[in-house]
Design an enzyme around this catalytic site. Structure first.
Site, PDB file in Angstrom:
ATOM      1  CB  ALA A 197      73.417 -65.006  27.624  1.00  0.00           C
ATOM      2  NE  ARG A 198      70.807 -70.383  25.954  1.00  0.00           N
ATOM      3  CZ  ARG A 198      70.900 -71.670  25.648  1.00  0.00           C
ATOM      4  NH1 ARG A 198      69.810 -72.395  25.484  1.00  0.00           N
ATOM      5  NH2 ARG A 198      72.086 -72.249  25.499  1.00  0.00           N
TER       6      ARG A 198
ATOM      7  CB  CYS B 145      72.379 -59.762  16.292  1.00  0.00           C
ATOM      8  SG  CYS B 145      70.576 -59.936  16.278  1.00  0.00           S
TER       9      CYS B 145
ATOM     10  N   PRO C 139      74.077 -58.451  27.168  1.00  0.00           N
ATOM     11  CG  PRO C 139      74.847 -57.406  25.225  1.00  0.00           C
ATOM     12  CD  PRO C 139      75.304 -58.254  26.366  1.00  0.00           C
ATOM     13  CG  LEU C 140      70.365 -61.151  28.220  1.00  0.00           C
ATOM     14  CD1 LEU C 140      69.987 -61.578  29.625  1.00  0.00           C
ATOM     15  CD2 LEU C 140      70.677 -62.357  27.353  1.00  0.00           C
TER      16      LEU C 140
ATOM     17  CD  GLN D 178      75.044 -55.928  21.928  1.00  0.00           C
ATOM     18  OE1 GLN D 178      73.861 -56.242  21.825  1.00  0.00           O
ATOM     19  NE2 GLN D 178      76.000 -56.829  22.113  1.00  0.00           N
TER      20      GLN D 178
ATOM     21  CE  LYS E 207      77.195 -61.661  23.373  1.00  0.00           C
ATOM     22  NZ  LYS E 207      76.696 -62.626  22.381  1.00  0.00           N
TER      23      LYS E 207
ATOM     24  CG  ASN F 182      77.887 -65.760  25.812  1.00  0.00           C
ATOM     25  OD1 ASN F 182      77.286 -65.451  24.803  1.00  0.00           O
ATOM     26  ND2 ASN F 182      77.267 -66.115  26.912  1.00  0.00           N
ATOM     27  N   GLY F 183      78.527 -68.943  26.656  1.00  0.00           N
ATOM     28  CA  GLY F 183      77.824 -70.104  26.141  1.00  0.00           C
ATOM     29  C   GLY F 183      77.665 -71.216  27.155  1.00  0.00           C
TER      30      GLY F 183
END
Length: 597
Positions: A467-468, A343, A258-259, A312, A382, A444-445
């Protein structure tokens, strides 16, 4: 030639200097755009300042650390790009007259409006071609495709019959009215909160709402907000056990994170085309959802192509989070609900939300148990490794979350303090995945190539969240599934942007306001896309996500233009797809590329 520290290694024949790079782009830029770009050289541009090599460690630590969020960006209110707008009653060709009569602030003369309307952008309207009808009529920026000489909106009846509504989870007007007037009831949430206030140990069965089989009512005896019709079934009286809830198989799937801002519905459609298995809406604030804010509810919309979709939620109190979960469980269609406890931004963290929940375990537990009690779908969480840089706490939380009833944990391998300035800790993610078993844990990462994904899968994670990497190259999902590097051409990349703009015009509208909203989201995405380095130009494969692209010339003009980190060049790309920008248009990216070493 040795690449400078922190820069990606590119073949020497493609390398150039900053001056030559911008001179080449300016020489091919349209004259009007070139004149706008030729201003005071001291004026700030949209290009991120080049990172300097650290010389004095102590002196550098004294300086304020840069963050990824562009906090200096001024708040710009939404503006209208049309001096005079046409009244909705005229646009929709209603049989009744405008209810505001002479007091209406919009135009009612179509001919007068057409004199001031901006020029059309093309002869083909994507909405009309897809659905057989465009609701924006003469205000559409492609209106020539579906208006008669008498300026009446046309319909393709055959296409209208075949087409269906592809977007769900709209905000019902009656529900919005009840939320604004605080008339919406939350019986399940209220029952759970009473057990919390009494200090009882909550379970999934202890706070089910008991009802009289002969007359359904809430616990306080008030009538339900919606009248029941027909016989009462067991589902009306008996709460589902955890084993009876909807089950989702998350394992071995690619999860698009979720971005915020960039993870909008048109972008998710692009990623679904390239192979994303799980998608999730942008982070939504529960307080805004409970107030019936249309802009916040828009974040929950789901496209028909999103076969495994979740939303989310961000909040910091058990009452609001539980009420919101019950509200969404009754009114929208989702496969899971995710709690954002990762966040890092100050606005969220200082209120106790996001990463702040990781240090408030008592409230965190109440939130998870409460939401689980009112949801019929899996609840996921998350998190990050922790809050402080060298003080990981995720390994302590994960065993507790298993007891609370979480169905999936996603772990971002950085702390809040690290943001994106350090590499993700996949060894720690591996350790936590073993603690989470049998609950699936996604890592994630720093996933930018299929090789990064292969290394991640060598750990004990059940799946990968991207994500990115998806923002920089949305075709990453295809690369991972096919185990290859895709040397995608600039023409193919431009086609991806064209698809995004078509999806944007369908989602946000094809009138002037919709076109400019699509443009603003396209520009936000281009601030990430420019970090991609084509595979054919790399001296060493693969590209690392924290390596800064040096100045280089592409294999054609478009490839060079897409490599620019200058806002004027992003706007030039948007003009290729959405026509010239309005006179009063301005844009400053939300994020700065500070993740480079």
């Amino acid at each position: 030639m040795e690449p400078e520290r922190g820069a990606a290694a590119i073949k020497e024949q493609f390398l150039t200097t900053k001056e030559k790079f911008h001179e080449f782009l300016a020489s091919a830029r349209p004259r009007a755009s070139r004149d706008e770009a030729d201003g005071d050289p001291e004026e700030p541009s949209g290009e991120p300042e080049q990172k300097r090599v650290k010389l004095d460690r102590d002196a550098e630590q004294k300086k304020k650390k840069m963050r990824g969020q562009n906090k200096s960006r001024p708040h710009i209110k939404p503006q209208s790009y049309e001096e005079r707008r046409l009244c909705p009653s005229i646009v929709q060709e209603r049989d009744t007259k405008c209810v505001y009569g002479e007091k209406c602030r919009f135009l009612h003369d179509v001919s007068e409006y057409m004199c001031s309307k901006a020029a059309d952008l093309g002869d083909q309207c994507y909405r009309f071609s897809s659905f057989g009808w465009c609701q924006y009529g003469v205000t559409c920026r492609f209106s020539r495709a579906h208006t008669s000489p008498e300026l009446k909106n046309l319909r393709n009846e055959e296409l209208c019959r075949r087409s269906t509504d592809t977007v769900s989870n709209h905000l019902d007007k009656d529900l919005q009215r009840r939320l604004r007037k605080k008339q919406q009831r939350f019986p399940g949430a209220e029952a759970y909160l009473k057990t919390v206030s009494r200090g009882e140990k909550s379970t999934d069965q202890s706070h089910a709402v008991k009802q009289d089989p002969d007359r359904p009512h809430t616990e306080d005896g008030a009538d339900p907000p919606v009248k029941t019709l027909g016989p009462i079934t067991d589902a009306d009286i008996i709460k589902l056990r955890p084993s009876e809830k909807k089950q989702v198989d998350f394992r071995d799937k690619l999860y698009l994170a979720p971005l915020t801002t960039c993870g909008n519905l048109p972008f998710r459609r692009v990623c679904k085309r390239f192979g994303a298995d799980i998608t999730c809406g942008e982070m939504a604030m529960v307080t805004n959802l409970l107030q019936g804010q249309a802009s916040e509810w828009a974040l929950l919309k789901r496209h028909a192509s999103e076969d495994l979709f979740g939303v989310q939620l961000e909040g910091c109190f058990p009452d609001t989070m539980t009420r919101c979960a019950e509200l969404l469980n009754q009114n929208i269609d989702v496969d899971f609900v995710d709690i954002n406890s990762g966040c890092p931004i100050d606005l969220v963290y200082k209120k106790g939300g996001g990463c702040g929940l990781m240090t408030r375990t008592s409230k965190f537990e109440q939130i998870v148990r409460g939401m689980n009690s009112v949801l019929d779908v899996p609840l996921t969480v998350k998190i990050r490794t922790g809050v402080q840089q060298n003080c990981n706490i995720a390994h302590k939380l994960i065993p507790e979350m298993k007891k609370w009833g979480v169905s999936l944990v996603t772990l971002h391998g950085r702390s809040r303090e690290q943001r994106y300035t350090k590499s993700a800790d996949w060894e720690y993610i591996d350790t936590c995945s073993k603690l989470a078993a049998p609950v699936p844990l996604f890592g994630n990462g720093d996933i930018l190539t299929y090789e990064d994904a292969m290394k991640a899968r060598e750990t004990g994670v059940s799946g990968i969240m991207v994500a990115r990497g998806a923002l920089i190259k949305p075709w990453l999902f295809t690369e991972i599934k096919e185990n290859r590097h895709w040397d995608i051409s600039s023409g193919e990349r431009l086609d991806i942007l064209r698809d995004f703009t078509n999806y944007g015009l369908e989602h946000w509208g094809s009138d002037t306001q919709g076109v400019e909203k699509t443009r603003s989201f396209l520009l936000e995405w281009l601030s990430f896309l420019c970090r991609y380095i084509p595979v054919g130009l790399l001296e060493r494969i693969p590209q690392k996500i924290n390596e800064r692209p040096p100045f280089y010339m592409g294999r054609d003009y478009m490839e060079s233009l897409m490599a620019s980190q200058h806002v004027d060049d992003w706007i030039h790309i948007s003009e290729m797809l959405l026509g010239p920008v309005p006179k009063n248009f301005s844009f400053l990216p939300k994020h700065k590329a500070n993740a480079y070493k």
